[in-house]
Write a protein that holds these residues in place. Structure first.
Motif, mmCIF file in Angstrom:
data_model
loop_
_atom_site.group_PDB
_atom_site.id
_atom_site.type_symbol
_atom_site.label_atom_id
_atom_site.label_comp_id
_atom_site.label_asym_id
_atom_site.label_seq_id
_atom_site.Cartn_x
_atom_site.Cartn_y
_atom_site.Cartn_z
ATOM 1 N N LEU A 11 -1.240 -38.866 -31.000
ATOM 2 C CA LEU A 11 -1.677 -38.849 -29.607
ATOM 3 C C LEU A 11 -0.630 -38.146 -28.766
ATOM 4 O O LEU A 11 0.552 -38.500 -28.826
ATOM 5 N N PHE A 12 -1.054 -37.156 -28.002
ATOM 6 C CA PHE A 12 -0.193 -36.511 -27.026
ATOM 7 C C PHE A 12 -0.793 -36.729 -25.646
ATOM 8 O O PHE A 12 -2.019 -36.649 -25.463
ATOM 9 N N THR A 13 0.063 -37.003 -24.654
ATOM 10 C CA THR A 13 -0.393 -37.127 -23.269
ATOM 11 C C THR A 13 0.500 -36.285 -22.372
ATOM 12 O O THR A 13 1.637 -35.964 -22.730
ATOM 13 N N ASP A 14 -0.031 -35.975 -21.193
ATOM 14 C CA ASP A 14 0.733 -35.203 -20.217
ATOM 15 C C ASP A 14 0.143 -35.471 -18.842
ATOM 16 O O ASP A 14 -1.077 -35.688 -18.712
ATOM 17 N N ILE A 15 0.985 -35.471 -17.817
ATOM 18 C CA ILE A 15 0.515 -35.694 -16.449
ATOM 19 C C ILE A 15 0.175 -34.357 -15.825
ATOM 20 O O ILE A 15 1.043 -33.486 -15.678
ATOM 21 N N GLU A 16 -1.069 -34.175 -15.452
ATOM 22 C CA GLU A 16 -1.516 -32.934 -14.833
ATOM 23 C C GLU A 16 -0.924 -32.806 -13.430
ATOM 24 O O GLU A 16 -0.943 -33.748 -12.646
ATOM 25 N N GLY A 17 -0.359 -31.630 -13.115
ATOM 26 C CA GLY A 17 0.191 -31.394 -11.785
ATOM 27 C C GLY A 17 1.497 -32.106 -11.517
ATOM 28 O O GLY A 17 1.873 -32.301 -10.344
ATOM 29 N N SER A 18 2.223 -32.492 -12.560
ATOM 30 C CA SER A 18 3.454 -33.262 -12.351
ATOM 31 C C SER A 18 4.525 -32.449 -11.631
ATOM 32 O O SER A 18 5.308 -33.000 -10.852
ATOM 33 N N THR A 19 4.568 -31.138 -11.865
ATOM 34 C CA THR A 19 5.585 -30.310 -11.211
ATOM 35 C C THR A 19 5.442 -30.377 -9.693
ATOM 36 O O THR A 19 6.433 -30.550 -8.963
ATOM 37 N N ARG A 20 4.205 -30.274 -9.219
ATOM 38 C CA ARG A 20 3.968 -30.346 -7.771
ATOM 39 C C ARG A 20 4.330 -31.724 -7.229
ATOM 40 O O ARG A 20 4.902 -31.848 -6.130
ATOM 41 N N LEU A 21 4.006 -32.769 -7.983
ATOM 42 C CA LEU A 21 4.330 -34.123 -7.525
ATOM 43 C C LEU A 21 5.838 -34.321 -7.421
ATOM 44 O O LEU A 21 6.329 -34.946 -6.473
ATOM 45 N N TRP A 22 6.585 -33.794 -8.385
ATOM 46 C CA TRP A 22 8.047 -33.904 -8.327
ATOM 47 C C TRP A 22 8.608 -33.150 -7.114
ATOM 48 O O TRP A 22 9.575 -33.580 -6.488
ATOM 49 N N GLU A 23 7.999 -32.019 -6.785
ATOM 50 C CA GLU A 23 8.476 -31.230 -5.651
ATOM 51 C C GLU A 23 8.126 -31.888 -4.320
ATOM 52 O O GLU A 23 8.945 -31.921 -3.393
ATOM 53 N N ASP A 24 6.890 -32.457 -4.222
ATOM 54 C CA ASP A 24 6.415 -32.988 -2.940
ATOM 55 C C ASP A 24 6.885 -34.408 -2.676
ATOM 56 O O ASP A 24 7.223 -34.762 -1.529
ATOM 57 N N GLU A 25 6.882 -35.269 -3.709
ATOM 58 C CA GLU A 25 7.223 -36.673 -3.505
ATOM 59 C C GLU A 25 8.115 -37.168 -4.642
ATOM 60 O O GLU A 25 7.699 -37.997 -5.457
ATOM 61 N N PRO A 26 9.343 -36.687 -4.703
ATOM 62 C CA PRO A 26 10.208 -37.041 -5.846
ATOM 63 C C PRO A 26 10.488 -38.530 -5.974
ATOM 64 O O PRO A 26 10.514 -39.075 -7.076
ATOM 65 N N ALA A 27 10.699 -39.228 -4.846
ATOM 66 C CA ALA A 27 11.020 -40.653 -4.920
ATOM 67 C C ALA A 27 9.824 -41.445 -5.449
ATOM 68 O O ALA A 27 9.960 -42.294 -6.347
ATOM 69 N N ARG A 28 8.625 -41.201 -4.887
ATOM 70 C CA ARG A 28 7.430 -41.903 -5.351
ATOM 71 C C ARG A 28 7.106 -41.525 -6.792
ATOM 72 O O ARG A 28 6.658 -42.370 -7.575
ATOM 73 N N MET A 29 7.352 -40.275 -7.152
ATOM 74 C CA MET A 29 7.063 -39.823 -8.516
ATOM 75 C C MET A 29 7.990 -40.511 -9.517
ATOM 76 O O MET A 29 7.581 -40.862 -10.632
ATOM 77 N N ARG A 30 9.234 -40.741 -9.111
ATOM 78 C CA ARG A 30 10.172 -41.411 -10.004
ATOM 79 C C ARG A 30 9.686 -42.825 -10.326
ATOM 80 O O ARG A 30 9.690 -43.249 -11.480
ATOM 81 N N GLU A 31 9.236 -43.546 -9.294
ATOM 82 C CA GLU A 31 8.728 -44.905 -9.510
ATOM 83 C C GLU A 31 7.431 -44.874 -10.311
ATOM 84 O O GLU A 31 7.225 -45.665 -11.236
ATOM 85 N N ALA A 32 6.535 -43.931 -9.946
ATOM 86 C CA ALA A 32 5.246 -43.853 -10.634
ATOM 87 C C ALA A 32 5.424 -43.523 -12.112
ATOM 88 O O ALA A 32 4.739 -44.083 -12.981
ATOM 89 N N LEU A 33 6.358 -42.626 -12.421
ATOM 90 C CA LEU A 33 6.577 -42.248 -13.811
ATOM 91 C C LEU A 33 7.137 -43.416 -14.608
ATOM 92 O O LEU A 33 6.758 -43.625 -15.774
ATOM 93 N N ALA A 34 8.039 -44.192 -14.006
ATOM 94 C CA ALA A 34 8.580 -45.362 -14.698
ATOM 95 C C ALA A 34 7.466 -46.346 -15.035
ATOM 96 O O ALA A 34 7.421 -46.910 -16.139
#
Length: 883
Positions: A11-34
């Motif tokens: 099984l492989f997974t990946d978050i679509e559009g993650s680069t944009r999320l890291w650029e726009d909302e890095p703090a929220r993305m850090r929590e969401a990824l955890a």
């Protein structure tokens, strides 16, 4: 090895559009990824899976049952369907699952099934779960009632392999409708389907793609057969999403006329020539408003025309990127060159080298190509070792490995390995559909050779005489002649490097040819009838180098000379082997024996002894000459270092007699010192003393600090062996003074070690700083005898301190190291160590044998780490407490 029948689902997974999320909302993305990672791990483990690794913003997991993998992915998507699960930031995760037989190594998985699963995931959209036909077959009839499979048909994935039938897992309330899959069909392209799987090269794929994202012209350069085309196609397929107007292959291999390069590019893009307008203008105008990737494949035979077209496109467009493959760079402004290396093959002779099927990409490639035509092929560990040898001897060149694998239809792998000495005759069964130059190993290199100028061809052939690489100085001395002056060698060599026939080593000081290319060049040299002349120049150059190195071994440049000879060891051995073919072969062979110190220092006394014996065998016994006299001395001294005192004595006595006949005081003194060692080793202390007294007198008359230090050290050893330690100490101190004055690092180290042994025997003073300094010198110059002596003296020190288990363990490690190098303990050192180890054995009783055995089984580096740590700890502790 893993069970050949075991099937694993990936099984492989990946978050679509993650680069944009890291650029726009890095703090929220850090929590969401955890939160995402925690949910993903729980889902995988709850269904019996193994989290292999995280991949950027996704994961790679393995399951013994494909259904478990599907249910884990469904559970993850259901949880992520609620944005609150990831702190209110919606994450659109795409998933792909494939199943197949793979290899497992170091908690990771390797094989085409793993790569296929990743490609299936790449075709999905956020929130979509895709599975392969293999997975669909394995879970048929077992899905829960609310879960179903939607057949999406055959899809061309970006691995360029055969189309894969893809199914979407449908499970309410998850989204069911998605746009067309991200397949090759979704973006305009003309990339051809590949009949074989792509093996390895993950690092290269990522590096080339990264360069394409930052540069508009990237050239993948390397010698023939490295897989430049296949790598570039794989990179292009993986980047189709990044070029809205497609990726286009321009195959230049069939062309012979440079005027047709622009036509080939236009045809690939579907451009029709306009009457009255140059085709290149039409081509540039078509590209001007588009975002596309153009792959110019096989440029080397049309290099000027390709460079001209590339420069024109770069000047006239803004969003066109060029990826070129060639055996030499285009040399266009703005070009970024990616030098493609062969596949890595681990050397099975190295300690700890793996022998598993996942040993390297090269081994995996060979096995994959054989199993493609022989599905029943199941290599044993012995087979894998032979395959590793085949791949190593073929320099990791993928095409050569594939040609060798084709021979497995008729030959066992051990027979292929045995026949590689005639590789150009063996490797002649290639793909009949391939280009002629890719059907045999010889044709592969013929193509490159035929593109060379006559001068380039001459240098190319002459460089084949070098073994293990060469320096520019060596190339100028050996390869130059009246037709190719020394001053021109650099420019011609640079052109051979540009054409990927010679490799500039990292650091830039040395060059080498791949062994397969070197053997081809050697055959060309033979065909030209030039081998004897070039080998003769090679012998003369390396004889001169050996004689320049000999005095350098005893001065302040000792470490530099030892390192230089390290690099030239194979050339010096080749020169020795060719001495019989050179006009002055007898003298040249005797002159090469001057490297005696090097062979001892590097722990190779057996090799140095053999070379001396063979060189002497080419001369007549009793024939008086300064060269023979010196060679007898060098060979005799090596014999003594090996503990072969009787043989050493015979050589040294003949050398001494010859030196007296020649009335050469320097040679007389030189022979007397090791002759004393030979006598001492056989128990004749009186004869040893007479020889040393004469040697000491001669050294003082000659005013040679090096000879005087050696004579003083030898006399001190005699004193110490006979229990006269108080007489030995001032002599050792004088040796240290002379060694520091001359810059002779190894003599300084041995002086320190000898003084340390005397200090331990006298139980007076602190020897730990002496050991630490000697160890630092050994590290600096790479001296095997010094490192061995450090182990021995440390064992003696531990015994003297009453640390008997440590003494036994270090002594065992020293014995193992001595056996591996062939070095023999000096009689005086044996006299120091024997009673201390006897005391240790008596103190430990039966435990002594196991402690010594543990030391013998220690990895050499582990033993040295223990000694370093112990000495450092001893140095920090006050002397009174240590003693």
């Amino acid at each position: 090895m893993q069970d050949a029948a075991a099937v694993t689902a990936f099984l492989f997974t990946d978050i679509e559009g993650s680069t944009r999320l890291w650029e726009d909302e890095p703090a929220r993305m850090r929590e969401a990824l955890a939160r995402h990672d925690a949910l993903a791990r729980r889902s995988v483990e709850a269904h019996g899976g193994v989290l292999v690794k995280t991949t950027g913003d996704g994961l790679h997991a393995a399951f013994g049952d494909p259904l478990a993998g599907v249910m884990a992915a469904v559970e993850l998507l259901l949880q992520l369907d609620d944005p609150q699960a990831t702190g209110g930031l919606p994450l659109r995760v795409r998933c792909g699952i494939h199943a197949g037989v793979v290899e497992r190594r170091d908690d990771d998985y390797f094989g085409s099934a793993v790569n296929r699963a990743a490609r299936i995931m790449s075709a999905a959209h956020g929130g979509q779960l895709l599975v392969s036909q293999a997975v669909a077959d394995l879970i048929a009839g077992r899905l829960p009632r609310e879960t179903a499979l939607l057949d999406l048909g055959a899809v061309r994935l970006r691995d360029l392999a055969e189309p894969e039938r893809i199914f979407q897992v449908v499970r309410p309330p998850l989204r069911a409708a998605f746009p067309a899959l991200r397949s090759l069909e979704a973006i305009p392209n003309n990339l051809p389907q590949q009949p074989t799987s792509f093996i390895g090269r993950e690092r290269e794929l990522n590096e080339v793609a990264a360069r394409i994202r930052t540069s508009r012209l990237v050239s993948v350069v390397g010698t023939g057969g490295l897989g430049k085309t296949r790598l570039s196609l794989q990179v292009a397929a993986g980047m189709v999403d990044e070029f809205a107007d497609g990726v286009w292959l321009v195959d230049l291999a069939p062309l012979a006329d440079p005027r047709l390069v622009a036509q080939a590019a236009a045809s690939a893009l579907g451009i029709i020539e306009e009457p009255g307008r140059p085709l290149v203008d039409t081509l540039v105008r078509h590209c001007a408003g588009r975002t596309l990737l153009l792959v110019l494949d096989n440029c080397e035979h049309l290099i000027a025309a390709c460079a001209e077209l590339a420069a024109r496109i770069l000047r006239s467009t803004r969003n066109v990127t060029l990826l070129a493959t060639s055996r030499e760079r285009l040399n266009v402004r703005g070009e970024v060159v990616y030098s493609l290396a062969p596949l890595v093959v681990h050397d099975q002779r190295d300690a700890g080298a793996s022998t598993t099927r996942g040993d390297s990409d090269a081994v995996r490639l060979f096995i994959d190509r054989v199993t493609a035509v022989q599905p029943s092929f199941a290599p044993t560990e012995r087979d894998v070792a032979h395959i590793g040898d085949i791949c190593r001897r073929l320099d990791g060149i993928p095409l050569a490995i594939e040609l060798a694998a084709a021979r497995a239809r008729a030959l066992a792998v051990q027979d292929i390995a045995a026949r590689l000495d005639d590789r150009f005759r063996l490797l002649t069964v290639g793909d009949r559909a391939a280009l002629p130059r890719q059907q045999t190993l010889r044709a592969l290199i013929d193509w490159s050779h035929d593109l060379l100028s006559p001068t380039e061809q001459a240098l190319f052939a002459r460089l084949s005489v070098f073994a293990g690489g060469f320096t520019l100085e060596a190339a100028e001395k050996v390869a130059a002649d009246d037709a190719l002056p020394e001053a021109d060698v650099l420019d011609v060599l640079a052109r051979l490097i540009e054409k990927s026939l010679v490799v500039l080593n990292v650091g830039g000081a040395r060059y080498h040819m791949l062994e397969t290319v070197r053997e081809y060049a050697a055959a060309r040299l033979d065909e030209a009838g030039a081998t004897p002349a070039v080998r003769g120049r090679h012998v003369r150059h390396y004889v001169d180098l050996a004689e320049r190195a000999a005095p350098g071994f005893f001065g302040s440049d000792q470490g530099e000379w030892l390192a230089r000879i390290d690099g030239e060891r194979e050339n010096l051995l080749a020169a020795h082997a060719w001495c019989a073919d050179a006009g002055d072969g007898v003298d040249a062979g005797l002159r090469l024996v001057a490297l005696k110190f090097y062979w001892i220092n590097r722990g190779l006394p057996g090799l140095g002894y053999r070379l001396g014996v063979e060189a002497l065998a080419r001369t007549r016994t009793g024939e008086a000459s300064l060269l023979r006299c010196r060679a007898l001395y060098e060979t005799g001294q090596i014999a003594c270092y090996m503990g072969r005192y009787r043989e050493g004595q015979a050589y040294l006595e003949e050398s001494l007699a010859m030196a007296r006949h020649l009335d050469d005081p320097e040679r007389i003194g030189a022979a007397l010192q090791p002759l004393a060692m030979a006598c001492l080793g056989q128990g004749n202390a009186a004869a040893a003393r007479r020889h040393l007294e004469e040697a000491l007198e001669l050294a003082q008359k000659l005013d040679s600090k090096h000879d005087l230090a050696a004579a003083l050290n030898a006399m001190a050893q005699l004193h110490r062996m006979q229990g006269e330690v108080e007489k030995a100490v001032p002599l050792y101190e004088r040796v240290l003074q002379l060694a520091r004055e001359t810059g002779d690092r190894e003599s300084l180290a041995f002086g320190l070690l000898n003084l340390a042994m005397a200090t331990i025997t006298r139980e007076a003073g602190d020897c730990v700083p002496m050991l630490i300094e000697a160890l630092a010198i050994a590290d600096e110059i790479g001296s095997k005898p010094t490192l061995l002596s450090v182990l021995e003296v440390s064992a003696g020190l531990a015994a003297a301190r009453g640390d008997f288990p440590r003494a036994a363990r270090i002594y065992g490690a020293a014995e193992a190291h001595a056996a591996s190098t062939g070095l023999h303990r000096d009689p005086a050192d044996e006299a120091f160590l024997r009673p201390l180890m006897t005391r240790s054995a008596a103190a430990l009783g039966p435990a002594y044998a196991s402690a010594e055995a543990a030391g013998r089984n220690l990895d050499y580096d582990e033993a040295m780490r223990e000694v370093r740590a112990w000495l450092a700890a001893e140095l920090r502790e006050p002397l009174a407490q240590r003693t």
